[in-house]
Write a protein that holds these residues in place. Sequence first.
Motif, PDB file in Angstrom:
ATOM      1  N   PHE A 191     -61.642   6.378  -4.990  1.00  0.00           N
ATOM      2  CA  PHE A 191     -61.817   7.674  -4.484  1.00  0.00           C
ATOM      3  C   PHE A 191     -60.502   8.737  -4.695  1.00  0.00           C
ATOM      4  CE2 PHE A 191     -65.693   5.975  -2.897  1.00  0.00           C
ATOM      5  CZ  PHE A 191     -66.454   7.049  -2.566  1.00  0.00           C
ATOM      6  N   ASP A 192     -60.730   9.874  -4.889  1.00  0.00           N
ATOM      7  CA  ASP A 192     -59.513  10.780  -4.914  1.00  0.00           C
ATOM      8  C   ASP A 192     -59.708  11.400  -3.433  1.00  0.00           C
ATOM      9  OD1 ASP A 192     -58.441  10.374  -7.199  1.00  0.00           O
ATOM     10  OD2 ASP A 192     -59.627  12.014  -8.354  1.00  0.00           O
ATOM     11  N   ILE A 193     -58.912  11.673  -2.627  1.00  0.00           N
ATOM     12  CA  ILE A 193     -58.776  12.228  -1.213  1.00  0.00           C
ATOM     13  C   ILE A 193     -58.159  13.594  -1.158  1.00  0.00           C
ATOM     14  CG2 ILE A 193     -58.586  12.002   1.030  1.00  0.00           C
ATOM     15  CD1 ILE A 193     -58.678   8.836   0.587  1.00  0.00           C
ATOM     16  N   TRP A 194     -58.697  14.810  -0.756  1.00  0.00           N
ATOM     17  CA  TRP A 194     -57.922  16.078  -0.968  1.00  0.00           C
ATOM     18  C   TRP A 194     -58.097  16.402   0.714  1.00  0.00           C
ATOM     19  CZ3 TRP A 194     -55.986  18.280  -5.131  1.00  0.00           C
ATOM     20  CH2 TRP A 194     -56.344  17.757  -6.590  1.00  0.00           C
ATOM     21  N   GLU A 195     -56.987  17.121   0.980  1.00  0.00           N
ATOM     22  CA  GLU A 195     -56.857  17.746   2.482  1.00  0.00           C
ATOM     23  C   GLU A 195     -56.572  18.804   2.292  1.00  0.00           C
ATOM     24  OE1 GLU A 195     -54.772  16.979   6.692  1.00  0.00           O
ATOM     25  OE2 GLU A 195     -53.658  15.778   4.970  1.00  0.00           O
ATOM     26  N   GLY A 196     -57.705  19.754   3.148  1.00  0.00           N
ATOM     27  CA  GLY A 196     -57.417  21.133   3.466  1.00  0.00           C
ATOM     28  C   GLY A 196     -57.043  21.294   4.751  1.00  0.00           C
ATOM     29  N   ASP A 197     -57.076  22.677   5.187  1.00  0.00           N
ATOM     30  CA  ASP A 197     -56.950  23.125   6.457  1.00  0.00           C
ATOM     31  C   ASP A 197     -58.177  22.616   7.383  1.00  0.00           C
ATOM     32  OD1 ASP A 197     -54.518  24.118   6.080  1.00  0.00           O
ATOM     33  OD2 ASP A 197     -55.335  26.327   5.783  1.00  0.00           O
ATOM     34  N   ASP A 198     -59.361  22.774   7.068  1.00  0.00           N
ATOM     35  CA  ASP A 198     -60.497  22.575   7.749  1.00  0.00           C
ATOM     36  C   ASP A 198     -61.236  21.146   7.435  1.00  0.00           C
ATOM     37  OD1 ASP A 198     -60.509  24.983   8.941  1.00  0.00           O
ATOM     38  OD2 ASP A 198     -61.449  25.997   7.190  1.00  0.00           O
ATOM     39  N   GLU A 199     -60.966  20.494   6.318  1.00  0.00           N
ATOM     40  CA  GLU A 199     -61.641  19.213   6.095  1.00  0.00           C
ATOM     41  C   GLU A 199     -60.850  18.488   5.113  1.00  0.00           C
ATOM     42  OE1 GLU A 199     -65.298  19.881   4.292  1.00  0.00           O
ATOM     43  OE2 GLU A 199     -64.649  20.973   2.323  1.00  0.00           O
ATOM     44  N   LEU A 200     -61.320  17.043   5.045  1.00  0.00           N
ATOM     45  CA  LEU A 200     -60.865  16.079   4.136  1.00  0.00           C
ATOM     46  C   LEU A 200     -61.969  16.138   2.952  1.00  0.00           C
ATOM     47  CD1 LEU A 200     -59.536  13.179   5.911  1.00  0.00           C
ATOM     48  CD2 LEU A 200     -58.290  15.061   4.959  1.00  0.00           C
ATOM     49  N   LEU A 201     -61.629  16.112   1.669  1.00  0.00           N
ATOM     50  CA  LEU A 201     -62.827  15.722   0.866  1.00  0.00           C
ATOM     51  C   LEU A 201     -62.534  14.453  -0.047  1.00  0.00           C
ATOM     52  CD1 LEU A 201     -62.958  19.379  -0.813  1.00  0.00           C
ATOM     53  CD2 LEU A 201     -64.620  18.442   0.514  1.00  0.00           C
ATOM     54  N   LEU A 202     -63.429  13.675  -0.179  1.00  0.00           N
ATOM     55  CA  LEU A 202     -63.495  12.603  -0.920  1.00  0.00           C
ATOM     56  C   LEU A 202     -64.310  12.632  -2.040  1.00  0.00           C
ATOM     57  CD1 LEU A 202     -62.791  11.816   2.188  1.00  0.00           C
ATOM     58  CD2 LEU A 202     -63.469   9.445   1.617  1.00  0.00           C
ATOM     59  N   PHE A 203     -63.656  12.441  -3.297  1.00  0.00           N
ATOM     60  CA  PHE A 203     -64.644  12.210  -4.460  1.00  0.00           C
ATOM     61  C   PHE A 203     -64.500  10.770  -4.998  1.00  0.00           C
ATOM     62  CE2 PHE A 203     -62.884  16.588  -4.036  1.00  0.00           C
ATOM     63  CZ  PHE A 203     -63.893  17.433  -4.446  1.00  0.00           C
ATOM     64  N   GLY A 204     -65.724  10.178  -5.227  1.00  0.00           N
ATOM     65  CA  GLY A 204     -65.720   8.816  -5.805  1.00  0.00           C
ATOM     66  C   GLY A 204     -66.725   8.832  -7.026  1.00  0.00           C
ATOM     67  N   ASP A 205     -66.284   7.927  -8.294  1.00  0.00           N
ATOM     68  CA  ASP A 205     -67.173   7.899  -9.110  1.00  0.00           C
ATOM     69  C   ASP A 205     -68.214   6.684  -9.145  1.00  0.00           C
ATOM     70  OD1 ASP A 205     -65.972   9.802 -10.635  1.00  0.00           O
ATOM     71  OD2 ASP A 205     -64.572   8.496 -11.377  1.00  0.00           O
ATOM     72  N   LEU A 206     -69.528   6.924  -9.154  1.00  0.00           N
ATOM     73  CA  LEU A 206     -70.480   6.042  -8.803  1.00  0.00           C
ATOM     74  C   LEU A 206     -71.491   6.045 -10.121  1.00  0.00           C
ATOM     75  CD1 LEU A 206     -71.168   6.624  -4.753  1.00  0.00           C
ATOM     76  CD2 LEU A 206     -69.611   4.763  -5.917  1.00  0.00           C
ATOM     77  N   PRO A 207     -70.854   5.675 -11.136  1.00  0.00           N
ATOM     78  CA  PRO A 207     -71.941   5.720 -12.549  1.00  0.00           C
ATOM     79  C   PRO A 207     -73.115   4.976 -12.277  1.00  0.00           C
ATOM     80  CG  PRO A 207     -69.914   4.515 -12.908  1.00  0.00           C
ATOM     81  CD  PRO A 207     -69.665   4.940 -11.448  1.00  0.00           C
ATOM     82  N   GLY A 208     -74.233   5.389 -12.655  1.00  0.00           N
ATOM     83  CA  GLY A 208     -75.552   4.727 -12.384  1.00  0.00           C
ATOM     84  C   GLY A 208     -76.087   4.708 -11.394  1.00  0.00           C
ATOM     85  N   VAL A 209     -75.434   5.034 -10.129  1.00  0.00           N
ATOM     86  CA  VAL A 209     -76.041   5.212  -8.732  1.00  0.00           C
ATOM     87  C   VAL A 209     -76.902   6.658  -8.560  1.00  0.00           C
ATOM     88  CG1 VAL A 209     -75.812   5.403  -6.219  1.00  0.00           C
ATOM     89  CG2 VAL A 209     -74.334   3.836  -8.014  1.00  0.00           C
ATOM     90  N   ASP A 210     -78.430   6.341  -8.478  1.00  0.00           N
ATOM     91  CA  ASP A 210     -78.942   7.404  -8.171  1.00  0.00           C
ATOM     92  C   ASP A 210     -78.962   7.825  -6.408  1.00  0.00           C
ATOM     93  OD1 ASP A 210     -80.199   7.868 -10.657  1.00  0.00           O
ATOM     94  OD2 ASP A 210     -81.830   6.095 -10.316  1.00  0.00           O
ATOM     95  N   VAL A 211     -79.051   9.049  -6.178  1.00  0.00           N
ATOM     96  CA  VAL A 211     -79.306   9.522  -4.837  1.00  0.00           C
ATOM     97  C   VAL A 211     -80.151   8.783  -3.992  1.00  0.00           C
ATOM     98  CG1 VAL A 211     -79.525  11.516  -3.296  1.00  0.00           C
ATOM     99  CG2 VAL A 211     -78.649  11.760  -5.605  1.00  0.00           C
ATOM    100  N   ASP A 212     -81.245   8.248  -4.262  1.00  0.00           N
ATOM    101  CA  ASP A 212     -82.111   7.499  -3.515  1.00  0.00           C
ATOM    102  C   ASP A 212     -81.549   6.336  -3.406  1.00  0.00           C
ATOM    103  OD1 ASP A 212     -83.836   9.625  -3.487  1.00  0.00           O
ATOM    104  OD2 ASP A 212     -85.059   8.835  -5.199  1.00  0.00           O
ATOM    105  N   ASP A 213     -80.761   5.625  -4.243  1.00  0.00           N
ATOM    106  CA  ASP A 213     -80.240   4.313  -4.078  1.00  0.00           C
ATOM    107  C   ASP A 213     -78.470   4.393  -3.252  1.00  0.00           C
ATOM    108  OD1 ASP A 213     -82.458   3.163  -5.225  1.00  0.00           O
ATOM    109  OD2 ASP A 213     -81.492   3.380  -7.355  1.00  0.00           O
ATOM    110  N   LEU A 214     -78.281   5.225  -2.877  1.00  0.00           N
ATOM    111  CA  LEU A 214     -77.016   5.578  -2.116  1.00  0.00           C
ATOM    112  C   LEU A 214     -77.256   5.315  -0.488  1.00  0.00           C
ATOM    113  CD1 LEU A 214     -74.059   6.199  -2.625  1.00  0.00           C
ATOM    114  CD2 LEU A 214     -74.602   8.509  -2.712  1.00  0.00           C
ATOM    115  N   ASP A 215     -76.498   4.635  -0.066  1.00  0.00           N
ATOM    116  CA  ASP A 215     -76.442   4.575   1.274  1.00  0.00           C
ATOM    117  C   ASP A 215     -75.183   4.658   2.166  1.00  0.00           C
ATOM    118  OD1 ASP A 215     -77.508   3.756   4.235  1.00  0.00           O
ATOM    119  OD2 ASP A 215     -77.075   1.610   3.722  1.00  0.00           O
ATOM    120  N   ILE A 216     -75.024   5.845   2.768  1.00  0.00           N
ATOM    121  CA  ILE A 216     -73.744   6.250   3.481  1.00  0.00           C
ATOM    122  C   ILE A 216     -74.052   6.216   4.869  1.00  0.00           C
ATOM    123  CG2 ILE A 216     -72.017   7.939   3.662  1.00  0.00           C
ATOM    124  CD1 ILE A 216     -72.984   8.898   1.137  1.00  0.00           C
TER     125      ILE A 216
END
Length: 130
Positions: free
Chosen positions: A30-55
Amino acid sequence: MTTTMTHSEKQSGTGGSPEQTYQSTFVPRFDIWEGDDELLLFGDLPGVDVDDLDIRFENRELTIHGNVSPRHEGEMLYGEYGIGDFHRTFAIGDAIDAEKISAEMHSGVLKLHLPKSEKVKPRRIEVKAS
């Protein structure tokens, strides 16, 4: 924000590497970016459909789990690209407003928005002349 090792990472001796940890579960980077209002996390999940993602967010831990379906039916002649599920856990401090965490997925990239709570956001202090 710190990364918490999962049970499988402790057993395999890896700590957040994209290599295979055990059987067919991978720890995505994951890449993590920090702004004034939030943290943003970007992660590569190749082959994962939204329906198969559990957060999930529980006990100040953000857990991401993605299931990947096999790409092909039948026996593979030769393979260099590992196929497997993804699992990653992050410890989240009090600086994040857990009620407002959101996520979106575009072209295999997961984007998580972790808004900062009002008490930790930078604010401008007005100076009055006397």
